[in-house]
Write an enzyme that holds these catalytic residues in place. Structure first.
Site, PDB file in Angstrom:
ATOM      1  N   LYS A  60       0.844  -1.201   0.000  1.00 28.06           N
ATOM      2  CA  LYS A  60       0.000   0.000   0.000  1.00 28.06           C
ATOM      3  C   LYS A  60       0.880   1.251   0.000  1.00 28.06           C
ATOM      4  O   LYS A  60       1.911   1.289   0.679  1.00 28.06           O
ATOM      5  CB  LYS A  60      -0.917  -0.023   1.225  1.00 28.06           C
ATOM      6  CG  LYS A  60      -1.973   1.075   1.253  1.00 28.06           C
ATOM      7  CD  LYS A  60      -2.902   0.893   2.447  1.00 28.06           C
ATOM      8  CE  LYS A  60      -3.975   1.962   2.529  1.00 28.06           C
ATOM      9  NZ  LYS A  60      -4.889   1.771   3.677  1.00 28.06           N
ATOM     10  N   SER A 110      -9.838   1.558   2.826  1.00 26.93           N
ATOM     11  CA  SER A 110      -9.005   2.395   1.997  1.00 26.93           C
ATOM     12  C   SER A 110      -7.914   1.626   1.245  1.00 26.93           C
ATOM     13  O   SER A 110      -7.279   2.159   0.351  1.00 26.93           O
ATOM     14  CB  SER A 110      -8.329   3.452   2.885  1.00 26.93           C
ATOM     15  OG  SER A 110      -7.435   2.832   3.824  1.00 26.93           O
ATOM     16  N   SER A 143     -10.159  -1.043   6.829  1.00 28.91           N
ATOM     17  CA  SER A 143      -9.584  -0.815   5.507  1.00 28.91           C
ATOM     18  C   SER A 143      -8.900  -2.010   4.867  1.00 28.91           C
ATOM     19  O   SER A 143      -8.455  -1.933   3.727  1.00 28.91           O
ATOM     20  CB  SER A 143      -8.587   0.351   5.566  1.00 28.91           C
ATOM     21  OG  SER A 143      -9.258   1.557   5.802  1.00 28.91           O
TER      22      SER A 143
END
Length: 485
Positions: free
Chosen positions: A79, A154, A178
């Site tokens: 990420k 997210s 997330s």
């Protein structure tokens, strides 16, 4: 052989047996990225040169007689809020566009030490604020199961990378769901470990008392493998806890005899999609068939978790994001006339709409006159929710709920309805508020879209979660389903 279709533990075994070279595996995934990423927008940066160079180095070690431990050359997507030395770390925000990290996060050091190959940086909601990955400043990631739908957020890019076979495993971060929510939307296994199990040094902060690194995989064995190779105490992060990291592979057995599972009635009330409800109920029967004792329970204060979460996380975001001022690094407005003008214009133009919304909310609840009414009260509610879970875990080994109230929604469907968007985290947020571990595993489909089952455990009982998740997985075939791109 199409190596990109194999799971991480299968690739690890093949590399260890010298049936395939690390470079071959790496190139297979790089070719897959080239083939499909423009359809799904999983990655913000493809580390082609870095990955191939790492793979060649690992192959040389193998040729010299060295056996590779840990991940043994398996590719991993990261990420884009986790620092990787000499790679971008934008948090999918204009305010950090072009920023290159000068150091590795501890989880990246651990990955490299354990012979992981970093294949790219994944898209995300800006500063991890969102539930759909629509808040990225650069691109909107798409769900491989339906390109008109969101992958969740997210950590949507990290989920899409694994679901579209661009990487066998990936790292995301969790503040309020997330990892688990996109895992549910994309038909993956997603783990949120106990707060303090994994170092956050080098991870850009959103909500410091909530943030935790999490992982995505296509099955429980891969998830356990990745967790094993990054967990542990870190002197650079004082929130990590000196609790031994178990050998999670020993938890991967099907027998659940003696296990007690609680089913909280509050998670099955109004607002839950009927298809999701039925899929989860069918899944619960499998746990009983495998020897577990299942009983209804109550977590009455979980209804207040979402409100407490958005107050606490926004307050912490307001504080953490104050450092992005246009002075030291990141976006700097060229038209500013003085210092105050520089702060205002750089932040106004650099942050996206959702980030600004949460910064303003956080500043408001921390301000004089509102601190006691909102922030302090939210902290008290948080303590009560923790107590709720501790009472439940005196009776149960684990708690099972749906991961999300609905399957993936359409891109653009909830962007103008902020409260509706926030509600997609209603079943995941209580876990972050309490700091306990939780795993989402695929448990079926509704109208062709994946559905996730959430298993919550007591502090540092990730081994229990892996046992329960593996037992369920081995009795079903949902984890073997692959999106057709």
């Amino acid at each position: 052989m199409e190596l990109y279709k194999l799971k991480a533990h299968e690739l690890k075994d093949m590399i260890s047996k010298k049936e395939v070279k690390v470079e071959e595996v790496t190139n297979s995934f790089l070719n897959r990225i080239e083939e499909v990423d423009e359809k799904v927008n999983a990655l913000l940066y493809v580390a082609k040169e870095e990955a191939v160079n790492t793979a060649k180095e690992l192959d040389k070690k193998i040729e010299s007689g060295e056996s590779l431990s840990g991940l043994s050359g398996v590719p991993v997507a990261i990420k884009d809020n986790i620092s990787v030395k000499n790679m971008q770390n934008t948090c999918a925000s204009k305010i950090l566009e072009g920023y290159v990290s000068p150091y590795d996060a501890t989880v990246i050091e651990n990955l490299k030490k354990n012979n992981g190959v970093i294949i790219g940086k994944a898209n995300m909601d800006e500063f991890a604020m969102g539930s759909s990955t629509e808040n990225s400043a650069f691109k909107v990631s798409k769900n491989p199961w339906s390109l008109e739908r969101v992958p969740g957020g997210s950590s949507g890019g990290s989920a899409v990378a694994v679901a579209s076979l661009e990487a066998p495993i990936s790292l995301g971060t969790e503040t309020g769901g997330s990892v688990r929510q996109p895992a549910s939307f994309c038909g993956l296994v997603g783990l949120k470990p106990t707060y303090g199990r994994i170092s956050r040094y080098g991870v850009v902060a959103f909500g410091s008392t909530l943030d935790q690194v999490g992982m995505f995989a296509r099955d429980v064995e891969d998830c356990a493998l990745l967790t094993q190779n990054i967990a542990g105490l870190d002197k650079m992060d004082f929130t990590t806890v000196d609790t031994p990291v178990q050998d999670y592979s020993k938890s991967l057995n099907k027998d659940l005899k003696g296990r007690k599972i609680g089913i909280p009635k509050e998670f099955f009330e109004e607002g839950l999609d009927e298809g999701v409800r039925e899929a989860v109920k069918e899944a619960i029967k499998v746990f009983e068939e495998n020897g577990a004792e299942v009983k209804e329970c109550s977590l009455p204060l979980s209804d207040y978790a979402l409100a407490a979460y958005y107050i606490i996380s926004s307050a912490e975001a307001s504080s953490n994001l104050a450092r992005f001022d246009g002075v030291r690094y990141g976006y700097r407005d060229a038209e500013a006339e003085n210092a105050l003008d520089l702060y205002v214009k750089s932040r106004s133009k650099g942050f996206g709409e959702e980030a600004k919304r949460r910064i303003m909310l956080g500043t408001y609840v921390l301000s004089k006159g509102y601190y006691d009414a909102y922030y302090k009260k939210a902290l008290k509610v948080r303590s009560l929710i923790k107590n709720d879970f501790q009472r439940a875990f005196k009776e149960f080994d684990a708690i099972i709920t749906p991961t999300t109230p609905t399957p993936a929604f359409r891109i653009g469907e909830k962007t103008k309805d902020v409260l509706s968007m926030y509600m997609s985290d209603i079943y995941t947020v209580p876990v972050n508020i309490a700091g306990i571990p939780s795993i989402s595993v695929p448990c079926g489909f509704v109208s062709g879209l994946p559905v996730g089952l959430q298993i919550m455990g007591n502090y540092f009982k990730e081994d229990t979660l892996f046992n329960l998740a593996y037992s369920y997985e081995q009795s079903t075939k949902w984890h073997d389903k692959i999106a057709n791109l």
